[in-house]
Each structure stands twice: as structure tokens, then as C-alpha cells.
Design a protein around this motif. Structure first.
Motif, PDB file in Angstrom:
ATOM      1  N   GLY A 106       0.778  -1.225   0.000  1.00  0.00           N
ATOM      2  CA  GLY A 106       0.000   0.000   0.000  1.00  0.00           C
ATOM      3  C   GLY A 106       0.807   1.271   0.000  1.00  0.00           C
ATOM      4  N   LEU A 107       2.130   1.148   0.166  1.00  0.00           N
ATOM      5  CA  LEU A 107       3.005   2.323   0.132  1.00  0.00           C
ATOM      6  C   LEU A 107       3.755   2.335  -1.189  1.00  0.00           C
ATOM      7  N   ALA A 108       3.470   3.324  -2.006  1.00  0.00           N
ATOM      8  CA  ALA A 108       4.023   3.351  -3.362  1.00  0.00           C
ATOM      9  C   ALA A 108       5.498   3.723  -3.377  1.00  0.00           C
ATOM     10  N   ASP A 109       5.912   4.594  -2.474  1.00  0.00           N
ATOM     11  CA  ASP A 109       7.289   5.060  -2.509  1.00  0.00           C
ATOM     12  C   ASP A 109       7.670   5.628  -1.138  1.00  0.00           C
ATOM     13  N   ALA A 110       8.930   6.116  -1.078  1.00  0.00           N
ATOM     14  CA  ALA A 110       9.436   6.643   0.190  1.00  0.00           C
ATOM     15  C   ALA A 110       8.621   7.839   0.669  1.00  0.00           C
ATOM     16  N   GLN A 111       8.141   8.648  -0.246  1.00  0.00           N
ATOM     17  CA  GLN A 111       7.358   9.819   0.151  1.00  0.00           C
ATOM     18  C   GLN A 111       6.085   9.393   0.873  1.00  0.00           C
TER      19      GLN A 111
ATOM     20  N   VAL B 245       7.008   8.184   4.358  1.00  0.00           N
ATOM     21  CA  VAL B 245       7.270   9.266   5.310  1.00  0.00           C
ATOM     22  C   VAL B 245       5.956   9.897   5.764  1.00  0.00           C
ATOM     23  N   ALA B 246       4.990   9.961   4.875  1.00  0.00           N
ATOM     24  CA  ALA B 246       3.685  10.499   5.268  1.00  0.00           C
ATOM     25  C   ALA B 246       3.052   9.630   6.348  1.00  0.00           C
ATOM     26  N   ARG B 247       3.162   8.300   6.203  1.00  0.00           N
ATOM     27  CA  ARG B 247       2.618   7.412   7.233  1.00  0.00           C
ATOM     28  C   ARG B 247       3.416   7.538   8.527  1.00  0.00           C
ATOM     29  N   ILE B 248       4.731   7.656   8.408  1.00  0.00           N
ATOM     30  CA  ILE B 248       5.584   7.828   9.590  1.00  0.00           C
ATOM     31  C   ILE B 248       5.145   9.074  10.369  1.00  0.00           C
TER      32      ILE B 248
ATOM     33  N   GLU C 151      13.476  14.170   7.366  1.00  0.00           N
ATOM     34  CA  GLU C 151      14.418  14.237   6.242  1.00  0.00           C
ATOM     35  C   GLU C 151      15.350  13.028   6.217  1.00  0.00           C
ATOM     36  N   LEU C 152      15.753  12.583   7.384  1.00  0.00           N
ATOM     37  CA  LEU C 152      16.629  11.402   7.448  1.00  0.00           C
ATOM     38  C   LEU C 152      15.871  10.141   7.035  1.00  0.00           C
ATOM     39  N   PHE C 153      14.608  10.036   7.473  1.00  0.00           N
ATOM     40  CA  PHE C 153      13.803   8.895   7.038  1.00  0.00           C
ATOM     41  C   PHE C 153      13.651   8.914   5.511  1.00  0.00           C
ATOM     42  N   GLN C 154      13.396  10.088   4.957  1.00  0.00           N
ATOM     43  CA  GLN C 154      13.220  10.214   3.509  1.00  0.00           C
ATOM     44  C   GLN C 154      14.477   9.740   2.782  1.00  0.00           C
ATOM     45  N   ALA C 155      15.646  10.180   3.249  1.00  0.00           N
ATOM     46  CA  ALA C 155      16.893   9.784   2.609  1.00  0.00           C
ATOM     47  C   ALA C 155      17.153   8.291   2.750  1.00  0.00           C
TER      48      ALA C 155
ATOM     49  N   LEU D 172      14.963   5.831   3.188  1.00  0.00           N
ATOM     50  CA  LEU D 172      13.992   4.967   2.511  1.00  0.00           C
ATOM     51  C   LEU D 172      14.004   5.125   0.995  1.00  0.00           C
ATOM     52  N   ALA D 173      14.674   6.150   0.486  1.00  0.00           N
ATOM     53  CA  ALA D 173      14.671   6.390  -0.957  1.00  0.00           C
ATOM     54  C   ALA D 173      15.102   5.184  -1.779  1.00  0.00           C
ATOM     55  N   PRO D 174      16.135   4.419  -1.385  1.00  0.00           N
ATOM     56  CA  PRO D 174      16.527   3.255  -2.190  1.00  0.00           C
ATOM     57  C   PRO D 174      15.413   2.225  -2.361  1.00  0.00           C
ATOM     58  N   LEU D 175      14.437   2.217  -1.462  1.00  0.00           N
ATOM     59  CA  LEU D 175      13.365   1.217  -1.557  1.00  0.00           C
ATOM     60  C   LEU D 175      12.395   1.523  -2.687  1.00  0.00           C
ATOM     61  N   ASP D 176      12.459   2.725  -3.264  1.00  0.00           N
ATOM     62  CA  ASP D 176      11.630   3.030  -4.428  1.00  0.00           C
ATOM     63  C   ASP D 176      11.950   2.082  -5.581  1.00  0.00           C
ATOM     64  N   ALA D 177      13.208   1.607  -5.603  1.00  0.00           N
ATOM     65  CA  ALA D 177      13.639   0.709  -6.675  1.00  0.00           C
ATOM     66  C   ALA D 177      13.459  -0.757  -6.309  1.00  0.00           C
ATOM     67  N   GLY D 178      13.038  -1.046  -5.070  1.00  0.00           N
ATOM     68  CA  GLY D 178      12.843  -2.433  -4.657  1.00  0.00           C
ATOM     69  C   GLY D 178      13.518  -2.708  -3.332  1.00  0.00           C
ATOM     70  N   PRO D 179      13.446  -3.961  -2.856  1.00  0.00           N
ATOM     71  CA  PRO D 179      14.011  -4.312  -1.553  1.00  0.00           C
ATOM     72  C   PRO D 179      15.506  -3.989  -1.460  1.00  0.00           C
TER      73      PRO D 179
END
Length: 558
Positions: free
Chosen positions: A477-482, A485-488, A508-512, A514-521
Motif C-alpha cells: 500500500g506504500l508506493a514510494d518513500a514519500q 514518510v507520510a505514514r511515519i 528528512e533522514l527517514f526520507q533519505a 527509505l529512498a533506495p526502496l523506491d527501486a525495490g528491496p
């Protein structure tokens, strides 16, 4: 049978009528009742510190239906403990009594037997560490209520022993015996009661076809069990209910304060708005409430917990248990037989929490709340366990029968008192053998052995630990890091969503991270690799909180 043990008695250790009831109070009262019913002693002996305590001991024995004489010993009679051969303590403080025994003469006069309840407090850790330098003997014992607790005690001793070896040059350091004996229950009193089931369900508005899930105990998100996986798991699993049936959660217990009450209410509305919930406060005097339920749950995630008496009471009541793979539940809940154990994960490091608590910056509640915040319960596995039991009446029936049989066979006080009698006999044999005090070299490292990093000390509590190699992905249900972070942000702002918000990194640290997870595990190590070294560790352990609030999942989860 001649009395083989005397009790150190003060009402605080055995009183269940108090407003702030703790597990140790229920355990103490249960143990005393078990002695009355099953020990077969010719008299019941207590060491008391005052006339009022002596009178309370006699009164409690009368209330329990004791038919043998009660005998009380005062401070001046301490030497008379040799007549029974053992002093049972309601906690882990063997050391002070070992020194007192030494002052009185022969250490072989009698044995000392303590018991663990919570071992996370500073006082409990100090008591256990002191055993390595106090005159504790091979015929003394500290009873551990679970294998996880035994492992934690041994780990603490390894660290303390290593320090003593370096400081003093000692080559043999050893504490007392560490037998595992569970807490018991009165299986007869807890037997399923069809009449009580009908009465309670009618009182709570639960129809015969509905499925009732019971949670019983202290209602505390920071000191017992965070309700998020329970609310989410049951709410999502409710879809598995048979046609025409609804799922009802019975919250039975007591709130420590209004903060806890508001937090539970807010989380229930936010996480499970459609779940029907019945609140039954302070029902401890009515053991029959369990008969109203179809299954029981305690998703414990707290180092304050060490055994979990409520799940064993549920087993005795014939309830399948959905519990966590955590502390004593690892021993008591047979996975796939009497219920399901939901995996847990402990993040870290948390040495700063141990240090802050040690120097008084954090209270005990803040300490355990901080550790719990970075302890995750597998939300997906919880949902699957609830769904399996909610949707399958035959499975519930099989597990119900197995639960009741397991409780009667292993946890009824008659069985547990028998294990204590075997222990007392073995300790008496060691005293009679005249063997000297033993010590064994203990290994292990920690900067402050008595205040270790809780993520290391309690490593045997969870299913696994978070490591740099742990592979993670965004929760469904979470499409991307953004979106993550909204759920966080939403969870951090929810009352009870984070017991120690000040320990969480900035958004900001969470965003940075989690960003790699946009491409997968990706591995946990990868997520923090690009962060400033002074902040990477805080983000790393906070990944445990993200797993806890279902922002992240382990890659192998379904």
C-alpha cells in the motif's frame, strides 16, 4: 511431609487486591495458594519483618483454606530457617540474605531460592550481578520462569564476570543454579464454563455465532504490549469471519493512567475503526470472563515482560493463543498446536538508553518504553494467525483442546509445586554432600556490565535481530518513500504511536534512508550507508520502529 521451605513474606509480594496489580503479585499469590493445596507440608512457615506482616500471613492462609498450622519467624529467629532447609524469596535478591546467612554461621544451614519476574529494572540487574560477589553457594538457586530469561541472566553474568576477572584477577566466577520452573495456574478454577460463557456474551452483546478475541492484562503501550499489531491484525482478519458472524475484541484489564486510556482509544479509532471492541475494566476477580472468548491474544513486545501469565491462564481456559515469539511465550505457546507465535524483531543499538536510565535521566518507564519502541511485531504474521483461527471453527476446537491439555499437564500448580519440591530436594542433597562454594569463569564484554545495551541483553527474546544484512521492503500500500514518510509522520503524531518520539530521527533522514526502496528491496545496511555517521545508527535502530508500525516489511514476508 515436613516443611521443606519457608517463605519470606510481606503482603506486597502476595497481594492481588491492590489497584496497580502486577504480574509478580499474581504469581506470588498463586504460588502461596499452590503450596496450601499441593505441597503436603505439616506446617507453613514464613519469615516476616513485623507483627503486622505475620498477622497478614496467617490471615491469607486462612482465606486460602489452609488446614495445617502457620508458623512465623522474626528477625531474631533467622537461624531457625535451618529447620526447614530453604528460604523462598519472592524476587531475585539472594545476595543480602547470603551475607546475612554468612554472618550467622554455617552456609550449609539452609538454601536460598529466588525467582525472576521482570529482570529489566536497575534493581533487578543489580541483584543478579551482586550474586557473583556475594557468598551465594552451589546449593542456592535463582529460578528462571522462562528459557529466554535464563539466557538473559547468563548474558548479564558473563559481562559482570569478565569485569571482575580483569579488575581482581579472579579466575573462577560463578553464580547460583538457574533452573527453569514456570509460573503456575489453577487449572481447575480456569476450566471452561458454558454457563459463564452464555452470561458474559449476553452481557457484552456478543451473539453465539460471533467470534470473540480476548486480550487480558495491563493495558499499556509502553510497558506491556503495543496494541498496533493487535488492532491491525484483528481488523484485517475480520474479513475471514464466516457469513453472518462478526469479530469482537474484548479488552479486559486496567489502564495505568489517563494517558494510556486515551492512547488506546485513539489507536483503536485510527487503526481499526470498524472493529467492535468491548472494554471490561478490572475483571481480575472474575476468572470466568475467559469463557466468553473463542481465542486469546497477547502480542507482547516489552522487556518488562519475562513470562506472560495471562496466556497460560488462557490455555487453561481452553483458548487458543495468538502470542508473540517473545520471552516466556516461546516456552508456553506451542506454535501450530495450542495457538500461534508471531515473530518479533529487536533493533539496536540502545546503549544510550541503558546509560540514560543508569544515570537517572530516564525513568524505568521511559527506559522500557524506548526499548519497546524499537521492537517490532510482524503485523502480517499476526493478521494471518488471527485469520486462521477466526475463519476455521474446527481449528479453534482442536487448539482449544490442546491448550487445555497442555495447561493441565505442565502449568497447573500441582505440577509446578512438584518441580519446586524436586529442586528443594536436590539443593538439600548438595548441602549434605558438603561441597564447597563453586565458581566458574564467565566471559563477555560490555562497557558497563550492569547496564548493558538492552538490544544485546535481550537478544533471546525476539525471533531475530535487525542486522545490516536484513533485507527490507516497503509495506503493501506504500508506493514510494514519500508515501512512507507520510505514514511515519501520521503515526508519530498519533497518541501512543511512538512512546519516545524524541528518539526518532527527523523526517528528512527517514526520507533519505527509505529512498533506495523506491527501486525495490534493500538491506538495512544499504539504507543507512549514505547517512552521516553520527546519525546512521539512530536511523538504523529506527528501522525497527518502521517495521513495528507496518511501514516496512521483511522481504521474505508474504
Amino acid at each position: 511431609m515436613k516443611a521443606a521451605a519457608a517463605l519470606l513474606y510481606a503482603p506486597d509480594g502476595y497481594d492481588t487486591s491492590r489497584p496497580r496489580l502486577m504480574g509478580r503479585h499474581a504469581a506470588g499469590a498463586g504460588f502461596l495458594g499452590g503450596l496450601v493445596r499441593h505441597a503436603g507440608f505439616d506446617r507453613l512457615v514464613a519469615l516476616t519483618r513485623s507483627a503486622d506482616d505475620a498477622a497478614a500471613f496467617r490471615a491469607q492462609l486462612k482465606d486460602l483454606g489452609a488446614t495445617v498450622p502457620a508458623e512465623t519467624l522474626g528477625d531474631a529467629d533467622f537461624h531457625r530457617l535451618a529447620e526447614t532447609g530453604c528460604l523462598m524469596l519472592p524476587g531475585p535478591d539472594l545476595s543480602s540474605f547470603a551475607w546475612r546467612r554468612r554472618r550467622g554461621g554455617a552456609a550449609q544451614a539452609f538454601s536460598l531460592v529466588g525467582i525472576t519476574h521482570t529482570i529489566a529494572s536497575a534493581a533487578a540487574m543489580d541483584s543478579m550481578a551482586e550474586m557473583l560477589v556475594a557468598p551465594v553457594q552451589p546449593w542456592d538457586a535463582l529460578v528462571c520462569t522462562s528459557s529466554a530469561v535464563q539466557a538473559a541472566v547468563r548474558r548479564l553474568w558473563q559481562a559482570e564476570g569478565a569485569w571482575l576477572a580483569r579488575r581482581t584477577g579472579a579466575t573462577r566466577i560463578e553464580g547460583p543454579a538457574l533452573p527453569i520452573i514456570p509460573l503456575g495456574v489453577d487449572a481447575t478454577a480456569l476450566a471452561p464454563d458454558p454457563a459463564a460463557r452464555a452470561e458474559w456474551r449476553a452481557r457484552l452483546g456478543i451473539r453465539p455465532q460471533d467470534i470473540a478475541v480476548l486480550h487480558h492484562g495491563r493495558l499499556s503501550f509502553h510497558a506491556k504490549a503495543h496494541p498496533l499489531p493487535m488492532f491491525l491484525g484483528i481488523a484485517r482478519a475480520a474479513a475471514a469471519a464466516p457469513a453472518g458472524a462478526k469479530v469482537v475484541l474484548i479488552l479486559s484489564g486496567w489502564f495505568a493512567d489517563t494517558v494510556q486510556r486515551r492512547a488506546f482509544s485513539a489507536m483503536a479509532k485510527a487503526l481499526a475503526p470498524d472493529l467492535e471492541i468491548r472494554l471490561v475494566e478490572r475483571p481480575e476477580t472474575d476468572t470466568k470472563l475467559r469463557s466468553a472468548a473463542d481465542l486469546f491474544t497477547l502480542l507482547s513486545d516489552n522487556i518488562q515482560e519475562s513470562y506472560g501469565l495471562a496466556p497460560v491462564e488462557a490455555l487453561a481456559a481452553g483458548l487458543p493463543v495468538v502470542g508473540t515469539d517473545w520471552d516466556g511465550l516461546k516456552d508456553t505457546v506451542a506454535h501450530g498446536v495450542t495457538g500461534f507465535r508471531v515473530p518479533t524483531l529487536l533493533a539496536g543499538p540502545m546503549g544510550d538508553l541503558a546509560a540514560r536510565h543508569d544515570i537517572g535521566l530516564d525513568s524505568y518507564d521511559e527506559f522500557i518504553g524506548g526499548v519497546a519502541q524499537f521492537t517490532a511485531v510482524d503485523v502480517g504474521a499476526a493478521e494471518a494467525a488471527f485469520a486462521a483461527l477466526i475463519g476455521d471453527a474446527a481449528l479453534r476446537a482442536r487448539m482449544s483442546a490442546a491448550a487445555r491439555a497442555r495447561a493441565v499437564a505442565h502449568y497447573d500448580w500441582q505440577k509446578v509445586i512438584g518441580q519446586y519440591q524436586e529442586l528443594w530436594a536436590e539443593l538439600a542433597r548438595l548441602r549434605a554432600d558438603g561441597r564447597g562454594e563453586r565458581a566458574a569463569r564467565l566471559r563477555g564484554e560490555d562497557p558497563v556490565p550492569r547496564r548493558p545495551d538492552p538490544s544485546a541483553l535481550f537478544a533471546d527474546y525476539p525471533t531475530r535481530r535487525l542486522t545490516p544484512e536484513t533485507r527490507l521492503r516497503l509495506a503493501p500500500g506504500l508506493a514510494d518513500a514519500q508515501a512512507a514518510v507520510a505514514r511515519i509522520t501520521a503515526m508519530a503524531g498519533l497518541s501512543g504511536g511512538a512512546a519516545r518520539r524524541e528518539l526518532l530521527p527527523a523526517a528528512e533522514l527517514f526520507q533519505a534512508a527509505l529512498a533506495p526502496l523506491d527501486a525495490g528491496p534493500a538491506t538495512a545496511g544499504t539504507l543507512v550507508a549514505g547517512l552521516p555517521p553520527g546519525q546512521a545508527w539512530a536511523v538504523f535502530r529506527a528501522l525497527g520502529w518502521l517495521l513495528k508500525i507496518d511501514v516496512l516489511r521483511l522481504e521474505e514476508e508474504g
